[in-house]
Design an enzyme around this catalytic site. Structure first.
Site, PDB file in Angstrom:
ATOM      1  N   ASP A   8       0.863  -1.166   0.000  1.00 50.22           N
ATOM      2  CA  ASP A   8       0.000   0.000   0.000  1.00 50.22           C
ATOM      3  C   ASP A   8       0.915   1.236   0.000  1.00 50.22           C
ATOM      4  O   ASP A   8       2.060   1.159   0.428  1.00 50.22           O
ATOM      5  CB  ASP A   8      -0.888  -0.035   1.247  1.00 50.22           C
ATOM      6  CG  ASP A   8      -1.738   1.210   1.373  1.00 50.22           C
ATOM      7  OD1 ASP A   8      -2.337   1.631   0.358  1.00 50.22           O
ATOM      8  OD2 ASP A   8      -1.786   1.780   2.473  1.00 50.22           O
ATOM      9  N   ASP A  10       0.017   4.952   0.992  1.00 43.71           N
ATOM     10  CA  ASP A  10      -0.109   5.928   2.086  1.00 43.71           C
ATOM     11  C   ASP A  10      -0.097   5.226   3.441  1.00 43.71           C
ATOM     12  O   ASP A  10      -0.897   4.323   3.695  1.00 43.71           O
ATOM     13  CB  ASP A  10      -1.389   6.745   1.913  1.00 43.71           C
ATOM     14  CG  ASP A  10      -1.394   7.505   0.587  1.00 43.71           C
ATOM     15  OD1 ASP A  10      -0.310   7.918   0.136  1.00 43.71           O
ATOM     16  OD2 ASP A  10      -2.477   7.665  -0.008  1.00 43.71           O
TER      17      ASP A  10
END
Ligand SMILES: [Mg+2]
Ligand SMILES: [Zn+2]
Length: 178
Positions: A8, A10
């Site tokens: 991922d 952020d």
């Protein structure tokens, strides 16, 4: 076949910033360079899979998303490292309908696997939300990990997180598979 770490963006690769769209606010999370270097040494591709519903919501454009990715690329290049590919879901069901790429749907991982010859069953997902962990499980990865950075510590408190494998940072994630 290749194997990959699916990350991922952020709260995992870069520090969590609400609707991040400014390269100036783009900062790498702790131990990211060391961890990515280790992933490459171990023969993994490093692929970012990120929901960016800010695009559907009109908060920012794909061009701004690309500018943030350019900054990540630049920060890593300064340390002799790189992300091998970025996959982005710009959608949100309330704005542009249901898609098959918004995590926890597995679309981004499936697309990356198809385009880079990745064996998903030999690959690992790391995210700071339970929806990331579910995305990995839905795609069929070997392990899907929740990380403490970003929203991770909060997500870990949820009852659904009880069975989830938890790591403090990205270096710890890769060390589990060294
Ligand atoms: Mg995140
Ligand atoms: Zn999508």
């Amino acid at each position: 076949m290749n194997k990959a770490f699916f990350l991922d963006r952020d709260g995992v690769v870069v520090k969590q910033v609400h609707y991040l769209c400014d390269p100036e606010q783009t900062e790498l999370e702790k131990n990211v360079v060391t961890a990515i270097r280790r992933m490459h040494e171990l023969g993994y591709l490093v692929v970012v899979v990120t929901n960016q519903s800010g695009v559907a919501r009109g908060k920012f454009t794909m061009k701004e998303v690309e500018a943030v990715h350019g900054k990540i690329t630049q920060l890593l290049a300064a340390e002799g490292e790189k992300i091998d590919a970025f996959y982005i879901c710009p959608h949100h069901p309330e704005y542009d309908g249901v898609c098959d790429c918004r995590k926890p749907a597995p679309g981004l991982i499936l697309q990356a696997a198809d385009e880079h010859g990745i064996d998903i069953a030999q690959s690992i997902m790391v995210g700071d939300k339970l929806s990331d962990v579910r995305c990995g499980i839905n795609a069929g990865v070997k392990a899907s990990l929740l990380i403490s950075t970003g929203y991770g510590s909060g997500e870990r408190e949820k009852p659904e997180a009880a069975e989830v494998l938890f790591v403090n940072d990205l270096k710890e994630a890769v060390d589990k598979f060294a």
